[in-house]
Write a protein that holds these residues in place. Structure first.
Motif, PDB file in Angstrom:
ATOM      1  N   ASP A  34       0.881  -1.152   0.000  1.00 14.27           N
ATOM      2  CA  ASP A  34       0.000   0.000   0.000  1.00 14.27           C
ATOM      3  C   ASP A  34       0.928   1.213   0.000  1.00 14.27           C
ATOM      4  OD1 ASP A  34      -2.293   1.660   0.372  1.00 14.27           O
ATOM      5  OD2 ASP A  34      -1.950   1.641   2.530  1.00 14.27           O
ATOM      6  N   ASN A  54      -9.036  -0.304   4.299  1.00 14.63           N
ATOM      7  CA  ASN A  54      -9.194  -0.560   2.868  1.00 14.63           C
ATOM      8  C   ASN A  54      -8.232  -1.633   2.365  1.00 14.63           C
ATOM      9  OD1 ASN A  54      -7.031   1.250   3.228  1.00 14.63           O
ATOM     10  ND2 ASN A  54      -7.294   2.130   1.203  1.00 14.63           N
ATOM     11  N   THR A  77      -5.366   3.136  -3.241  1.00 18.86           N
ATOM     12  CA  THR A  77      -6.765   3.493  -3.436  1.00 18.86           C
ATOM     13  C   THR A  77      -6.859   4.848  -4.134  1.00 18.86           C
ATOM     14  OG1 THR A  77      -7.414   2.252  -1.478  1.00 18.86           O
ATOM     15  CG2 THR A  77      -8.968   3.900  -2.266  1.00 18.86           C
ATOM     16  N   LYS A 121      -9.116  -3.847  -3.410  1.00 20.61           N
ATOM     17  CA  LYS A 121      -7.765  -4.401  -3.485  1.00 20.61           C
ATOM     18  C   LYS A 121      -7.756  -5.924  -3.617  1.00 20.61           C
ATOM     19  CE  LYS A 121      -5.537  -0.464  -1.348  1.00 20.61           C
ATOM     20  NZ  LYS A 121      -4.626   0.050  -0.312  1.00 20.61           N
ATOM     21  N   SER A 147     -10.397   0.516  -6.053  1.00 25.57           N
ATOM     22  CA  SER A 147     -11.480   0.543  -5.067  1.00 25.57           C
ATOM     23  C   SER A 147     -11.599  -0.783  -4.322  1.00 25.57           C
ATOM     24  CB  SER A 147     -12.805   0.891  -5.731  1.00 25.57           C
ATOM     25  OG  SER A 147     -13.115  -0.049  -6.730  1.00 25.57           O
TER      26      SER A 147
END
Length: 162
Positions: A14, A109, A59, A83, A81
């Protein structure tokens, strides 16, 4: 349960809160900038040199992510949107089983991706909501060497087993 880091074939990162300290600077023109840790880049480079793929999923869609990915010479996928779906696509496209993929995240997320990979990991300052979904938590914070810590664990594990 001891994780066998030498089995990892792909490390997915991320961006915000992992490669950065989760802060954003915005100037009066709306231009954003973030702080990254140079040592993370060295860790990523070492992994790539021994054939481990590394990529970034975010994201958000932001040029700072693109610029950092280019500097690190890693692929960047932005505006994601879901993952989980993206990680499954990457797994299929690269022909790497989910069981051999590590994902390093920090927030809710990331949970869909953390649920499906073999090596779900979080940075030390990740949000508590991801704790039930991770098998490893770094000692370092996001943007403060957490990526390097994970890279070094993978690298040394692979080098010891060759």
């Amino acid at each position: 349960m001891k994780l066998e880091f030498n089995k990892i074939k792909l490390l997915i990162l991320d961006f915000d809160g992992v490669l950065t300290d989760n802060f954003v600077f915005v100037n009066e023109e709306g231009i954003e900038s973030v702080k990254c840790n140079r040592s993370d880049g060295i860790g990523i480079s070492r992994l790539k040199n021994i054939g481990i793929n590394v990529l970034i999923i975010s994201t958000e869609k932001n040029s700072v992510v693109t610029v950092r990915g280019n500097k690190l010479k890693v692929d960047v996928i932005q505006g994601v949107s879901n993952k989980k779906i993206e990680v499954e696509k990457i797994s299929d496209n690269l022909n790497i089983p989910l069981a051999k993929i590590a994902f390093l995240g920090n927030d809710i997320n990331d949970i869909p991706a953390l649920e499906i990979v073999g090596y779900p990991m979080g940075v030390s300052d990740s949000y508590e909501e991801i704790d039930p979904f991770i098998k490893f938590k770094t000692q370092k914070k996001g943007g403060e060497g957490a990526v390097r810590e994970v890279c070094d664990l993978i690298y040394s594990s692979i080098i010891r087993n060759e």
